[in-house]
Design an enzyme around this catalytic site. Sequence first.
Site, mmCIF file in Angstrom:
data_model
loop_
_atom_site.group_PDB
_atom_site.id
_atom_site.type_symbol
_atom_site.label_atom_id
_atom_site.label_comp_id
_atom_site.label_asym_id
_atom_site.label_seq_id
_atom_site.Cartn_x
_atom_site.Cartn_y
_atom_site.Cartn_z
ATOM 1 N N CYS A 1 -72.108 6.337 20.301
ATOM 2 C CA CYS A 1 -72.981 7.006 19.382
ATOM 3 C C CYS A 1 -72.389 7.434 18.030
ATOM 4 O O CYS A 1 -72.755 8.329 17.316
ATOM 5 C CB CYS A 1 -73.706 8.201 20.101
ATOM 6 S SG CYS A 1 -72.429 9.582 20.634
ATOM 7 N N GLU B 1 -64.640 11.610 23.321
ATOM 8 C CA GLU B 1 -64.200 11.755 21.965
ATOM 9 C C GLU B 1 -62.838 12.311 21.729
ATOM 10 O O GLU B 1 -62.150 12.784 20.737
ATOM 11 C CB GLU B 1 -65.055 12.736 21.052
ATOM 12 C CG GLU B 1 -65.699 14.138 21.871
ATOM 13 C CD GLU B 1 -66.763 14.642 21.213
ATOM 14 O OE1 GLU B 1 -66.898 14.535 19.889
ATOM 15 O OE2 GLU B 1 -67.344 15.575 21.872
ATOM 16 N N ASP C 1 -65.070 11.967 16.090
ATOM 17 C CA ASP C 1 -63.858 12.593 16.630
ATOM 18 C C ASP C 1 -62.743 11.831 17.270
ATOM 19 O O ASP C 1 -61.681 12.157 17.153
ATOM 20 C CB ASP C 1 -64.477 13.777 17.494
ATOM 21 C CG ASP C 1 -65.088 14.932 16.736
ATOM 22 O OD1 ASP C 1 -64.403 15.041 15.548
ATOM 23 O OD2 ASP C 1 -65.848 15.609 17.078
ATOM 24 N N ARG D 1 -79.138 16.124 18.951
ATOM 25 C CA ARG D 1 -78.099 17.249 18.523
ATOM 26 C C ARG D 1 -78.636 18.655 18.642
ATOM 27 O O ARG D 1 -79.137 19.125 17.846
ATOM 28 C CB ARG D 1 -77.438 16.976 17.349
ATOM 29 C CG ARG D 1 -76.838 15.891 17.139
ATOM 30 C CD ARG D 1 -76.072 15.684 15.690
ATOM 31 N NE ARG D 1 -77.356 15.143 15.012
ATOM 32 C CZ ARG D 1 -77.348 14.008 14.366
ATOM 33 N NH1 ARG D 1 -76.643 13.122 14.660
ATOM 34 N NH2 ARG D 1 -78.200 13.753 13.417
ATOM 35 N N HIS E 1 -73.345 19.722 1.983
ATOM 36 C CA HIS E 1 -74.733 19.489 2.214
ATOM 37 C C HIS E 1 -75.014 18.529 1.310
ATOM 38 O O HIS E 1 -75.916 17.808 1.746
ATOM 39 C CB HIS E 1 -75.325 21.043 1.902
ATOM 40 C CG HIS E 1 -75.230 21.989 3.202
ATOM 41 N ND1 HIS E 1 -75.202 23.257 2.928
ATOM 42 C CD2 HIS E 1 -75.263 21.797 4.329
ATOM 43 C CE1 HIS E 1 -75.134 23.857 4.099
ATOM 44 N NE2 HIS E 1 -75.085 23.014 4.837
#
Length: 748
Positions: free
Chosen positions: A668, A597, A621, A462, A356
């Site tokens: 992206c 990905e 990824d 997302r 975080h």
Amino acid sequence: MLTRLREIVEKVASAPRLNEALNILVTDICLAMDTEVCSVYLADHDRRCYYLMATRGLKKPRGRTVALAFDEGIVGLVGRLAEPINLADAQKHPSFKYIPSVKEERFRAFLGVPIIQRRQLLGVLVVQQRELRQYDESEESFLVTLATQMAAILSQSQVTALFGQYRQTRIRALPAAPGVAIATGWQDATMPLMEQVYEASTLDTSLERERLTGALEEAANEFRRYSKRFAAGAQKETAAIFDLYSHLLSDARLRRELFAEVDKGAVAEWAVKKIIEKFAEQFAALTDNYLKERAGDLRTLGQRLLFHLDDSVQGPNAWPERFILVADELSATTLAELPQDRLAGVVVRDGAANSHAAIMVRALGIPTVMGADIQPSVLHRRTLVVDGYRGELLVDPEPVLIQEYQRLISEEIELSRLAEDDVNLPAQLKSGERVKVMLNAGLSPEHEEKLGSRIDGIGLYRTEIPFMLQSGFPSEEEQVAQYQGMLQMFNDKPVTLRTLDVGADKQLPYMPISEENPCLGWRGIRITLDQPEIFLIQVRAMLRANAATGNLSILLPMVTSIDEVDEARRLIERAGREVEEMIGYAIPKPRIGIMLEVPSMVFMLPHLANRIDFISVGTNDLTQYILAVDRNNTRVASIYDSLHPAMLRALSMIAQEAEKHGLDLRLCGEMAGDPMCVAILIGLGYRHLSMNGRSVARVKYLLRHIDFEDAQTLARRSLEAQMATEVRHQVAAFMERRGMGGLIRGGL
């Protein structure tokens, strides 16, 4: 013992080099005293710290320095008092400083004596043992006598000469947030720490319950306040971090066990430490990366509760005018309470890219490095340069270096100003070709509204982030409202909604998934196809939200095979029929694409042309899977490089196959917003880049200053490279020749 002492002194004195002499010393003391550990810490008065120069029994990490500030630990106390300290259990002493890397937690007994020559402190000699006992008078006398003899052998000039190799001026770390900062290093030593809390009991349990209740309430109010503050500042993802803390703090079982411990007679601080550590250890033992990360969140909660139980609070005037925060670990709460106008940069000893704190420093634009292998206390009050581009930390650099970095900062500011001036102009190459610059989004439309005139649409929304903020799966109506806001906000531009992408490092609090290898496990489309009711509800919500605007594209994550595409299309068509039956009229058909990905799909592109409308390359990824590197693992994170020649050849193959089969091609991942990568992507044929809002201005500026043929030449040369370093040197030269080196170069 006198004979043994004389033998040791003679052997040490006859050693050809000082470091060899110190190794002989610690080995022979262990044998003579029959003790498990002996260590020598020498004092560096210029740096005001001790270096662990030799040890037998402790682990001395290869290739790194173990240092303690003069005012740190029991070793520091021995030096300050200039007298021996003999303890049966050192870990219970208030000055005890735990250094994880040396593995000394097994040892309890401690005897430390100063090494002093002509009133000058040269160092501290320490012995330790597992057994809970004080060393006897004869042992203490032996060590004191030996330290006196050592002082006569050692000279300050010898010690100073030996420090040259330990005075690191350039320390490698991991880049966590781009940018360059120059300021004084500052460690907040007033914050109460869990390791400084010791077992204590009380008869007044009602008072301790009252104190604990107050701390819980203050922490909850603090998290709500920070959430509102960052939400109001359009930093929704940062606000979501504090929403998660609030969720953890409200856990009924956690609160029940905290109060139960107090009712048994524990003081509130000990109850917090005992229960928080218990819960954190349970999470840390899990193999799932996301759940492991929750252990850190729980410890953050514990730190905040201790903070609110303590009266000594860091005041706003205690911080320097301009400082670089140095810390062992960093929490989002610590960042939130710092004076943002004074905080120049951040250096963290431990930390991962998915933490975080890492997310937050990037959102706030604070130059940051993580994994800097040096004690924060050694950096306190010293001049630091943080290079968040290269992942480097400079300690007390020469004035000429500081001047050079100041020049780079000025250049960076000027480039940012120029980029902002042109940000509303179209993203068009010097040679005339148009490039679509899209936005990666994750929360409410208000977060992205201010960027509307700068971008060509939403390249990636997302949808999992709103799912993660709730205590259960959101209803279809809640999802309709969420998606409608985004689609209507950009009703004249394309909006791509990715279906629920959870698993691996993204977990739902109400749907925990524990696996041995989560990155390769149950995640993305695999979950939603296994549980089609989740997929159908979400797709129906998307289609209903799109009924009035018609600008929807649906993106399928983590697709591995053609049959997954076919099954997803079948469910989307079913959802469309159900929506039309519900509302009574035909709805616009969305464009459907896959997130490329997984390497297997690179070779299946010819079979996708009649099944989907577009592909969106997820470079984060894809790089991870092609290179077999977990980018969140600090041990191997340096291997992760999207400019690895194998990755570039995969991207080239994808672009060629997409053009050959008429597939709309998008990208992206983080590469799309990285100025180091953009020119190569353009040269490979990518014309649709989706990135975070902070990257938009710089990428558009870069695009307007390069020519397509030049980009093609750069891409061709990069494909011929054998190592990522070759590619980076080629890009650096390309950018420098065009006066844009400041976009990629934060250091020397």
